[in-house]
Scaffold this active site. Structure first.
Site, PDB file in Angstrom:
ATOM      1  N   ILE A  38       1.000  -1.608   0.175  1.00  0.00           N
ATOM      2  CA  ILE A  38      -0.091  -0.269  -0.270  1.00  0.00           C
ATOM      3  C   ILE A  38       0.670   0.871  -0.359  1.00  0.00           C
ATOM      4  O   ILE A  38       0.710   2.647  -0.552  1.00  0.00           O
ATOM      5  CB  ILE A  38      -0.656  -0.289   1.155  1.00  0.00           C
ATOM      6  CG1 ILE A  38      -0.310   0.323   2.982  1.00  0.00           C
ATOM      7  CG2 ILE A  38      -1.972  -1.009   1.405  1.00  0.00           C
ATOM      8  CD1 ILE A  38      -1.523   0.670   3.442  1.00  0.00           C
ATOM      9  N   ASP A  39       1.959   0.892   0.451  1.00  0.00           N
ATOM     10  CA  ASP A  39       2.856   2.488   0.668  1.00  0.00           C
ATOM     11  C   ASP A  39       3.377   3.076  -0.794  1.00  0.00           C
ATOM     12  O   ASP A  39       3.899   4.113  -0.898  1.00  0.00           O
ATOM     13  CB  ASP A  39       4.116   2.332   1.468  1.00  0.00           C
ATOM     14  CG  ASP A  39       3.975   1.812   3.083  1.00  0.00           C
ATOM     15  OD1 ASP A  39       2.698   1.604   2.815  1.00  0.00           O
ATOM     16  OD2 ASP A  39       4.435   0.598   3.168  1.00  0.00           O
ATOM     17  N   LEU A  50      -7.177  -0.264   8.925  1.00  0.00           N
ATOM     18  CA  LEU A  50      -7.868  -0.106   7.721  1.00  0.00           C
ATOM     19  C   LEU A  50      -7.845  -0.217   6.134  1.00  0.00           C
ATOM     20  O   LEU A  50      -8.855  -0.371   5.025  1.00  0.00           O
ATOM     21  CB  LEU A  50      -9.063   0.849   7.925  1.00  0.00           C
ATOM     22  CG  LEU A  50      -9.965   1.343   9.889  1.00  0.00           C
ATOM     23  CD1 LEU A  50     -10.901   2.164   9.382  1.00  0.00           C
ATOM     24  CD2 LEU A  50     -11.144  -0.113   9.005  1.00  0.00           C
ATOM     25  N   ARG A  77      -5.205  -1.088   5.508  1.00  0.00           N
ATOM     26  CA  ARG A  77      -4.797  -2.293   3.985  1.00  0.00           C
ATOM     27  C   ARG A  77      -5.793  -3.330   4.048  1.00  0.00           C
ATOM     28  O   ARG A  77      -5.947  -4.495   3.167  1.00  0.00           O
ATOM     29  CB  ARG A  77      -3.875  -3.363   5.047  1.00  0.00           C
ATOM     30  CG  ARG A  77      -2.608  -2.464   5.118  1.00  0.00           C
ATOM     31  CD  ARG A  77      -1.524  -3.545   4.995  1.00  0.00           C
ATOM     32  NE  ARG A  77      -1.060  -4.407   6.050  1.00  0.00           N
ATOM     33  CZ  ARG A  77      -0.354  -4.656   6.890  1.00  0.00           C
ATOM     34  NH1 ARG A  77       0.151  -3.450   7.356  1.00  0.00           N
ATOM     35  NH2 ARG A  77      -0.301  -5.846   7.429  1.00  0.00           N
TER      36      ARG A  77
END
Ligand code: F6P
Length: 366
Positions: free
Chosen positions: A141-142, A290, A292
Site C-alpha cells: 500500500i505504501d 483499515l 490495508r
C-alpha cells in the site's frame, strides 16, 4: 515442457493479492501451458513446513479476485526477514536456505513467484542469489518500491483514505473543529499525498518535507480568519517536524512501530492556537489497518491480474531474478536488485506536490 511453479504472498497484506494469485493460476493453467501451481502458506514460512502448501486450481481460485487479504496467508516476520525496522539488511541463514531448497526439490518446483514489498523482495533476491529461481511481484500500500511506477494495493489504500477524509469533513464542519488524520506509508508520503489531495485535506504532512509547527499553526489560524472554521490535516506516520526524528509507538513484545505523530501535531497545535483563546477543538483519528483491509479497487484488480500473468510469462522466458514492473501503462520487468536498492520516496519537485501547493494545500514548510 509442463512445469510446476510455486507462489507465495509475503509481508503486510494489501488488497489485490488474490487478484495476482488468480492471474498466476489462470495464466499457468492456460491450455497451452497447463502447469501445476503450488501455493505456500503464510509467506516464506510456508517453505519450511511439511504441510504448509496447497495446490492452487482454477476451481479454488475462482471468484477470489474481488476480495482483500490473501487466501494463502502472509506474515512480515519469521525466518526469512531480510530487512529490519530502519532498512538494515539481515542475512537468511544457510540452514533455512538448505531446507527451502530441499522442499522445492521434493515438490519439483521449477520456479517460485514471490509477491511482496521491499523487505520480501529483498528476501527474494537473496534466495535468487543462492540459486533459487525466483520471480518478484511488487505489492504494498505504501507505493515505495523503486523501479515500478505503481504497486497494487496503493490505489485501494488511497480510496480508503479518501473515504475517511470525506467523512471527517462533515463532522469537522459541523463542530468547527480541526481534525488530524494519521495514515500509513512508513518512510514515504505517497498515501498521505494522494489521499490528501483526493480527500480535500487542507494540510498534508509527509516524511519527505519536514514541517514547522509554527508555520502549520499560522496556516490554520489564517484559514480561520479567512472564514474556514474547520480544517483537515493529514499526517503520514513517518512525517517529522523540522529537526526531529520519526515517532514510534511501543507495541507488544517490545516492538516499536511508526505512529503517534498525529497526537503530537494535535498537542503542539493546541498549544499554539488555543494559547490565543481561539478555543478550537482538535481531534485525532488514526486510520491504521483499515487502509490495508477491504476489497481491491478496480485498478488494483486489473494491475494485480496483469502482474500475475506477466510473472508466469517471465517464468516461461526463464527470466529469473526479475520483478514485474508497471511503467508507462505497460507491465514490463526489471531486475529485483534494482527495485530493492533504495525506497521510492516523494521528491520535492514531484508534480503532485506542485499541484497541491497550487491549490493552496500547506505542507507546513512555508
Ligand atoms: O508496509 C505496509 C504497512 O502497512 C506500513 O504502511 C505500516 O507502517 C506497516 O505496514 C504496519 O505493519 P503491521 O501490519 O505489522 O502493523
Amino acid at each position: 515442457m509442463r512445469k510446476t511453479i510455486g507462489v507465495l504472498t509475503s509481508g503486510g497484506d494489501c488488497p489485490g493479492l488474490n487478484a495476482v494469485l488468480r492471474g498466476v493460476v489462470c495464466a499457468a493453467k492456460h491450455p497451452e501451458r497447463d502447469w501445476n501451481v503450488i501455493g505456500f502458506k503464510d509467506g516464506y514460512e510456508g517453505l519450511l513446513g511439511d504441510d504448509m502448501f496447497m495446490e492452487l486450481t482454477l476451481e479454488n481460485t475462482e471468484g477470489i479476485m474481488a476480495y482483500g487479504g490473501t487466501i494463502l496467508g502472509t506474515t512480515n516476520r519469521g525466518h526469512f526477514v531480510s530487512k529490519t525496522g530502519g532498512g538494515n539488511k539481515s542475512r537468511i541463514s544457510d540452514e533455512v536456505i538448505a531446507k527451502t531448497k530441499a522442499l522445492l526439490a521434493r515438490l519439483n518446483i521449477d520456479a517460485l513467484i514471490t509477491i511482496g514489498g521491499d523487505g520480501s523482495l529483498s528476501t527474494s533476491q537473496q534466495l535468487f542469489e543462492k540459486g533459487i529461481p525466483c520471480i518478484g511481484v511488487p505489492k504494498t500500500i505504501d507505493n515505495d518500491l523503486e523501479a515500478t511506477a505503481m504497486t497494487f494495493g496503493f490505489d485501494s489504500a488511497v480510496a480508503c483514505v479518501t473515504d475517511a477524509l470525506d467523512r471527517l469533513h462533515t463532522t469537522a464542519r459541523a463542530h468547527k473543529r480541526i481534525m488530524i488524520i494519521e495514515v500509513m506509508g512508513r518512510h514515504a508520503g505517497w498515501i498521505a499525498l494522494y489521499g490528501g489531495l483526493a480527500g480535500g485535506a487542507d494540510a498534508i504532512l509527509i516524511p519527505e518535507i519536514p514541517f514547522s509547527m509554527d508555520r502549520l499553526a499560522d496556516f490554520i489560524r489564517k484559514r480561520g480568519e479567512d472564514g474556514h472554521p474547520s480544517s483537515i490535516i493529514i499526517v503520514a506516520e513517518g512525517a517529522t517536524p523540522i529537526g526531529r526524528r520519526e515517532q514510534y509507538r511501543p507495541g507488544p513484545g517490545g516492538e516499536y512501530r511508526l505512529g503517534g505523530i498525529g497526537d503530537t501535531v494535535a498537542r503542539e497545535l493546541d498549544k499554539r492556537i488555543n494559547a490565543e483563546s481561539l478555543v478550537k477543538e482538535i481531534r485525532t483519528c488514526v486510520l491504521g489497518h483499515l487502509q490495508r483491509g477491504g476489497d481491491p479497487t478496480t485498478l488494483d484488480r486489473i494491475l494485480g491480474t496483469r502482474f500475475g500473468v506477466k510473472a508466469v510469462d517471465l517464468i516461461a522466458e526463464g527470466k529469473f531474478g526479475y520483478m514485474v514492473s508497471y511503467q508507462n501503462y505497460s507491465v514490463l520487468d526489471v531486475p529485483i536488485a534494482t527495485a530493492v536498492r533504495k525506497l521510492k520516496v516523494v521528491t520535492l519537485d514531484n508534480q503532485m506536490v506542485e499541484t497541491c501547493r497550487a491549490i493552496g494545500i500547506s505542507f507546513g514548510d512555508t
